[in-house]
Design a protein around this motif. Structure first.
Motif, mmCIF file in Angstrom:
data_model
loop_
_atom_site.group_PDB
_atom_site.id
_atom_site.type_symbol
_atom_site.label_atom_id
_atom_site.label_comp_id
_atom_site.label_asym_id
_atom_site.label_seq_id
_atom_site.Cartn_x
_atom_site.Cartn_y
_atom_site.Cartn_z
ATOM 1 N N LEU A 21 0.840 -1.197 0.000
ATOM 2 C CA LEU A 21 0.000 0.000 0.000
ATOM 3 C C LEU A 21 0.872 1.243 0.000
ATOM 4 O O LEU A 21 2.036 1.205 0.434
ATOM 5 N N HIS A 22 0.286 2.337 -0.456
ATOM 6 C CA HIS A 22 0.999 3.617 -0.409
ATOM 7 C C HIS A 22 -0.016 4.719 -0.147
ATOM 8 O O HIS A 22 -0.755 5.118 -1.032
ATOM 9 N N PHE A 23 -0.052 5.174 1.107
ATOM 10 C CA PHE A 23 -0.881 6.314 1.502
ATOM 11 C C PHE A 23 0.051 7.449 1.929
ATOM 12 O O PHE A 23 0.175 7.771 3.099
ATOM 13 N N GLY A 24 0.769 8.014 0.966
ATOM 14 C CA GLY A 24 1.749 9.044 1.282
ATOM 15 C C GLY A 24 3.095 8.472 1.654
ATOM 16 O O GLY A 24 4.111 9.165 1.595
ATOM 17 N N ALA A 25 3.131 7.212 2.068
ATOM 18 C CA ALA A 25 4.377 6.511 2.382
ATOM 19 C C ALA A 25 4.150 5.022 2.100
ATOM 20 O O ALA A 25 3.026 4.523 2.242
#
Length: 447
Positions: free
Chosen positions: A20-24
């Motif tokens: 996953l990538h939510f800003g990082a």
């Protein structure tokens, strides 16, 4: 609730692989550890196997972790869009009676709230969703883990859908079926990095695409494709391999405009909250026809698409107009090509009306209005025995002027009684244009 399906289908794989990538970035090992921690927090709040949880959280790592933790605990999970008003949330909680409600506070920290009077699950369904409500009140739709796994198999069998090692930049809501199953769950199942852009502007979306060199797919609704296709001079995004949209019919001209801008196909999918993905044209070569996914039997009766489905997808008593005798009534008009089995969706069945004994297809009127110069979007509905239209006009035209222009394009009996003007059409949480006449009138009146 069935045990082990979350670990087997969603949380297995290389712990170091991106998930996953939510800003990082978040790797699969970190995700699995976080799910275990959240599972213990839910248990401390009283959640037992067979319990019920409602989530009202924005798209975030915490949302994903809480959803998977609740499922891993053997709970039935109801998803509530975080953008709903407090009164809407209150009504939904009364209707669904969860034992726990998980929300985020003003600091975006998850808060687990036990609900007085909450009830354990009465069925073996693991997922409860409310339909988009674009045409009226939401329906309560329930799905089992077996049905979710079946749909994951449908996505895995699609040759032109994102596969292991690729990326998906998700624009669709993870509360609703496209973003949830086609985006989040398929991404976890197939080993795809799922990226949620920090900014939902055209340039923010393209920046998320360009952030890594891996082949990347955009997944959203037609509104997102139109937004991107209107960019006059988009930056190069060589790793973009396709965009796929679902939820509404794509307006004529949008696929060509999108491909001209970005040099990749605009694929389309047809699906329902009740069933998930039903048919696809991921390369854009079949448009407007679609190929049914594996294991899906589509029938056409009196011009309406029906699906073979043994059990009702609705909680409580089923409306026979929606499901009866093993058939799910889509309420969508369509045709089926006998030789190939391909389906063409023509629009909502309730878009075909009669005015003075003459048949009118509201979709045709809507497209003609949207094609007028200066119109960015339009919706046409039938209410109180007459056709009404609502449009966003960029050139300062009045409703009567638009009606006069439309009169040059089609017969008088097809013309809207009135055309209301808005700066932008109201939409549901999934990005669908709102089609409830009362709410459209209120929006046009500034209410």
């Amino acid at each position: 609730m069935p045990e082990g399906w979350v670990d087997y289908y969603l949380l297995s794989g290389d712990p170091a692989a991106p998930a996953l990538h939510f800003g990082a970035p978040v790797d699969r090992g970190t995700l699995r550890s976080s799910v275990g921690d959240r599972q213990r927090q839910l248990a401390a709040a009283g959640l037992l196997p067979g319990g019920t949880v409602a989530l009202r959280m924005p798209p975030s790592l915490d949302y994903v972790v809480t959803l998977l933790a609740a499922w891993r605990s053997g709970a039935q999970v109801s998803l509530l869009d975080h953008r709903l008003a407090p009164a809407e949330i209150e009504r939904a909680v009364r209707r669904l009676a969860p034992q726990l409600l998980v929300e985020t506070d003003h600091a975006a920290v998850p808060v687990i709230r036990p609900q007085p009077g909450g009830l354990p699950a009465a069925t073996d369904h693991v997922l409860i969703q409310l339909s988009s409500g674009s045409t009226g009140p939401s329906k309560v739709i329930a799905r089992t883990s077996d049905d979710l796994v079946r749909e994951l198999g449908c996505y895995q069998a699609l040759a032109d859908f994102p596969a292991t090692g690729e990326r998906v930049v998700l624009l669709a809501s993870m509360v609703h079926v496209l973003g949830l199953v086609g985006g989040l769950l398929h991404g976890l199942h197939a080993g795809i990095e799922l990226v949620v852009p920090q900014r939902a502007t055209p340039h923010g979306i393209l920046a998320a695409v360009a952030a890594r060199a891996a082949p990347t797919t955009l997944l959203g609704v037609p509104f997102h494709a139109e937004l991107l296709a209107r960019l006059a001079d988009p930056p190069p995004v060589p790793n973009l391999v396709r965009m796929v949209v679902a939820g509404e019919l794509v307006r004529p001209g949008v696929p060509d405009a999108f491909t001209t801008r970005f040099g990749v196909p605009l694929g389309t999918m047809y699906g329902m909250t009740e069933r998930g993905v039903i048919a696809t044209d991921l390369t854009g070569r079949l448009h407007p026809a679609l190929e049914p996914v594996a294991g899906t039997e589509i029938l056409v009766r009196d011009g309406e698409l029906h699906l073979r489905q043994d059990a009702s997808p609705y909680l409580g008593d089923s409306d026979p107009a929606r499901w009866s005798q093993g058939l799910l009534h889509t309420r969508d008009a369509g045709t089926l090509e006998e030789r190939t089995g391909r389906v063409t969706v023509l629009g909502r069945r309730d878009s075909q009306i009669s005015i003075g004994g003459l048949k009118v297809d509201l979709t045709e009127v809507e497209q003609a209005l949207a094609d007028l110069p200066g119109i960015s979007e339009a919706v046409v509905v039938f209410a109180d025995g007459a056709i009404e239209a609502y449009a966003a006009a960029a050139d300062g035209s009045t409703g009567e002027q638009l009606r006069e222009r439309l009169a040059a394009e089609m017969a008088g009996y097809k013309l809207p009684r009135r055309i209301g003007l808005l700066t932008a059409l109201p939409r549901t949480a999934t990005g669908k244009v709102l089609r409830d006449p009362a709410r459209l009138r209120a929006a046009a009146a500034g209410g």
